[in-house]
Scaffold this active site. Structure first.
Site, PDB file in Angstrom:
ATOM      1  N   ARG A  71       0.843  -1.200   0.000  1.00 14.83           N
ATOM      2  CA  ARG A  71       0.000   0.000   0.000  1.00 14.83           C
ATOM      3  C   ARG A  71       0.872   1.241   0.000  1.00 14.83           C
ATOM      4  O   ARG A  71       2.077   1.178   0.254  1.00 14.83           O
ATOM      5  CB  ARG A  71      -0.915   0.021   1.230  1.00 14.83           C
ATOM      6  N   GLY A  72       0.244   2.377  -0.228  1.00 19.87           N
ATOM      7  CA  GLY A  72       0.949   3.634  -0.091  1.00 19.87           C
ATOM      8  C   GLY A  72       1.194   3.959   1.374  1.00 19.87           C
ATOM      9  O   GLY A  72       0.649   3.329   2.276  1.00 19.87           O
ATOM     10  N   GLY A  73       2.040   4.949   1.613  1.00 20.08           N
ATOM     11  CA  GLY A  73       2.267   5.411   2.971  1.00 20.08           C
ATOM     12  C   GLY A  73       3.406   4.689   3.666  1.00 20.08           C
ATOM     13  O   GLY A  73       4.132   3.895   3.073  1.00 20.08           O
ATOM     14  N   LEU A 139      -4.780   6.406   6.766  1.00 19.81           N
ATOM     15  CA  LEU A 139      -5.162   5.950   5.426  1.00 19.81           C
ATOM     16  C   LEU A 139      -3.957   5.414   4.680  1.00 19.81           C
ATOM     17  O   LEU A 139      -2.858   5.946   4.810  1.00 19.81           O
ATOM     18  CB  LEU A 139      -5.733   7.113   4.600  1.00 19.81           C
ATOM     19  N   GLY A 140      -4.191   4.381   3.900  1.00 20.15           N
ATOM     20  CA  GLY A 140      -3.170   3.868   3.001  1.00 20.15           C
ATOM     21  C   GLY A 140      -3.829   3.034   1.927  1.00 20.15           C
ATOM     22  O   GLY A 140      -4.427   2.007   2.222  1.00 20.15           O
ATOM     23  N   LEU A 152      -8.534   2.187   5.376  1.00 20.70           N
ATOM     24  CA  LEU A 152      -8.454   3.092   6.521  1.00 20.70           C
ATOM     25  C   LEU A 152      -8.444   2.312   7.823  1.00 20.70           C
ATOM     26  O   LEU A 152      -8.928   1.178   7.894  1.00 20.70           O
ATOM     27  CB  LEU A 152      -9.625   4.072   6.514  1.00 20.70           C
ATOM     28  N   ALA A 153      -7.894   2.942   8.857  1.00 25.34           N
ATOM     29  CA  ALA A 153      -7.901   2.388  10.211  1.00 25.34           C
ATOM     30  C   ALA A 153      -8.318   3.492  11.169  1.00 25.34           C
ATOM     31  O   ALA A 153      -7.678   4.551  11.225  1.00 25.34           O
ATOM     32  CB  ALA A 153      -6.520   1.850  10.577  1.00 25.34           C
ATOM     33  N   CYS A 169       3.170   6.749  10.479  1.00 24.61           N
ATOM     34  CA  CYS A 169       3.112   7.353   9.136  1.00 24.61           C
ATOM     35  C   CYS A 169       4.348   8.197   8.841  1.00 24.61           C
ATOM     36  O   CYS A 169       4.310   9.115   8.013  1.00 24.61           O
ATOM     37  CB  CYS A 169       1.836   8.171   8.964  1.00 24.61           C
TER      38      CYS A 169
END
Length: 217
Positions: A71-73, A139-140, A152-153, A169
């Site tokens: 994922r991104g991030g 978010l990622g 999302l978390a 992050c």
């Protein structure tokens, strides 16, 4: 053409890797007729390191596993008492841009918390949702073949201490907060039920179909 039906899968508590691989499989094998889905889940304690992640942001993982993901991030923490929502959406079919999807996800959390008179907000330079400069949701996302996965978390009622073992992050000293402390939803189930409403409305889905568990592959 916009698909107006959203399938909600309630997964309960599931280990991270099995759900991650199921997301990949669903995304890789879906076609133009595949339904859009929202997966609602809790994970046992785990750190996940996104594609932009740097090892120096993992300070002291201890006995909590670290998983490198697509994922991104950067690095984040998942654990019991945290609501995790994975939107598996064909954004190409729905004509939603990636930035617009991120905005919708952030706004759905903001709108949900507003029902509890919590003033939450997003930041242009740091994806996620914040309350008084403390982060309540992360978010990622990953987009593959015009379709989204990961997600999302939202911190609901959890042990926040593991966040101190990382730079969440990628931000050193970033303070986390959770819904229970803010007078928001007190359980993951309550938070999930409310977030499903706000997110599906923003995304334009008119029909929700609920399922327990993953579809048989």
């Amino acid at each position: 053409m916009q698909n107006t039906t959203l399938h909600i899968r309630h997964l309960g508590q599931q280990d991270y890797e099995s759900v991650w691989h199921a997301m990949q499989h669903y995304t890789d094998t879906r076609n133009n007729d595949s339904p859009d889905e929202l997966w609602i889940v809790e994970h046992p304690p785990v750190f996940t390191q996104g594609q932009a992640g740097k090892s120096e942001h993992i300070l002291n993982p201890g006995d909590i596993p670290v998983i490198q993901v697509d994922r991104g991030g950067q690095v984040t923490y998942h654990g019991p008492g945290q609501l995790v929502v994975y939107p598996l959406l064909d954004i190409k079919r729905s004509k939603i841009g990636v930035r617009q999807l991120v905005t919708y996800i952030e706004q759905s959390i903001i709108d949900m918390l507003a029902k509890y008179t919590i003033n939450a907000y997003a930041k242009a330079d740091a994806p996620g949702v914040y309350v008084d400069e403390r982060k309540v949701a992360s978010l990622g996302l990953r987009i593959r073949k015009g379709c989204s996965f990961h997600g999302l978390a939202l911190n609901v009622d959890m042990d926040l201490a593991p966040f101190r073992r990382i730079n969440p992050c990628g931000y050193a000293g970033l303070e986390m907060v959770q819904c229970r402390e803010l007078g928001g939803p007190q359980t993951v189930i309550e938070a999930g039920d409310q977030l499903i409403i706000t997110l599906s409305q923003l995304l334009g889905y008119q029909h929700l179909v609920h399922h327990q568990g993953l579809a048989a592959s």
